[in-house]
Design an enzyme around this catalytic site. Sequence first.
Site, PDB file in Angstrom:
ATOM      1  N   HIS A   1       2.563 -11.647  13.941  1.00 43.96           N
ATOM      2  CA  HIS A   1       3.794 -12.073  14.990  1.00 43.96           C
ATOM      3  C   HIS A   1       3.422 -13.590  15.179  1.00 43.96           C
ATOM      4  O   HIS A   1       4.144 -14.175  15.981  1.00 43.96           O
ATOM      5  CB  HIS A   1       3.668 -11.280  16.097  1.00 43.96           C
ATOM      6  CG  HIS A   1       5.084 -11.180  16.828  1.00 43.96           C
ATOM      7  ND1 HIS A   1       6.247 -11.971  16.506  1.00 43.96           N
ATOM      8  CD2 HIS A   1       5.537 -10.370  17.518  1.00 43.96           C
ATOM      9  CE1 HIS A   1       7.271 -11.692  17.002  1.00 43.96           C
ATOM     10  NE2 HIS A   1       6.729 -10.777  17.851  1.00 43.96           N
TER      11      HIS A   1
ATOM     12  N   THR B   1       0.931  -1.023   0.024  1.00 40.20           N
ATOM     13  CA  THR B   1      -0.062  -0.261  -0.035  1.00 40.20           C
ATOM     14  C   THR B   1       0.865   1.363  -0.101  1.00 40.20           C
ATOM     15  O   THR B   1       1.992   1.454   0.701  1.00 40.20           O
ATOM     16  CB  THR B   1      -0.856   0.022   1.083  1.00 40.20           C
ATOM     17  OG1 THR B   1      -1.951   1.112   1.125  1.00 40.20           O
ATOM     18  CG2 THR B   1      -0.246   0.028   2.648  1.00 40.20           C
TER      19      THR B   1
END
Length: 429
Positions: free
Chosen positions: A400, A348
């Site tokens: 994560h 993006t």
Amino acid sequence: MSAAVPISVPGVGESISEGILAKWLAADGSTVKAGDPLFELETDKATNVVPAPASGVLKVQAAEGDTVAIGSSVGVIDPSGAPAADSKPEPKADAKPAAEAKADSKPAPTPQPKADAKPDQGAEHLSPAVRRVVAEEDVDPSQVEGTGKGGRLTKGDVLAHASSGASAKAAEPATSPAPAEAKAPAPPAPKPAPAKEGRETRERMSGLRQRIAQRLVEAQQTAAILTTFNEVDMTRVMATRAKYKEAFQKAHGVGLGFSSFFIKATIEALKAFPAVNARIEGNEIVYNNYFNIGVAVSTERGLMVPVIRDADQLSFADIEKAIGVFADKARKGAIGVDDLQGGTFTITNGGVFGSLLSTPILNPPQSGILGMHAIKKRAVVVDDQIVIRPMMYLALSYDHRIIDGREAVSTLVRIKDCLEDPERLLLAI
């Protein structure tokens, strides 16, 4: 007599079970032809125009804004039906002569209708706030034209009337001076401008916007999102682009932008760290051995992420052409569901809007997203010398749960290295 043909909500994607009937493009009771645009269907991916399945008279059975299931019927087309008569204009035409007949049979009313139209202008019918302003401004409410619901007075009506009265009074001394002994009134304290009606506007969120909101919240709630940052010196990319821009345009018929450099650099990093190109399904990690890169595009309907498939097999020119096609579709509102599915990683670019730094949110079920930002000249240290360089901050948000900090940081460093030495991209090293 031909049987009526049902208008079914078509399937627009394997994972989509419902949509919102955003707008009918043909009126109820009107005649349509097979293939004519019939209605707009908004889904969590895109807006699709559904054509008429047959020719005939449309009979609507679902209202705009309704949530409709894929395969359900929202109306029928009657091939042998006659179009509904336009009933709206006729009552207006008939109503006017009737009104004129009444006017001829009864004497013209005196100016009382205006007063009758405001029967609630007495102080006992005013709201507390309006009563207070009426008392403060010493205004006769019966002399004020109300613009509120049902002709009721608003604070703005009273203040506007008081202001006009004050202006008229201020003009009087020019022709009729007050007696010398009369004490001049103190100038009124400045008042805020009359409150405008319609200070708020409400509109239904589009199906696409609702789904975007839902997916962003889900991403925040289901993934352990962390963002790591780095900065890249864009000197060599900009020099390479400037050097070959014209030749590239002549050879391939498309401009050489920054996106192709970033996509190529990202693919090199994903190859080196496969977890960033993976996703979680249940208790399994699915490693994608292909590189479908989503490129976030801002449209009037919201943010969309069309996917450049197998981008690792494409040249710089192929990537630039694909981006150009998606940009054209975005302008026309023609990005389809197939264009938005199957991405493994997203890029993006908030820099096109001037963003200097951001923390992008994952695009589920993907586990990584790269944020590009504005290129700004900054003072940096190179070989113990302070120099001015065009710099860009990069942000990598990652899940994560499956990507360790070492892998995330190393991915970003790999992207940085490729961009600061773009020859590596051409040589694939």
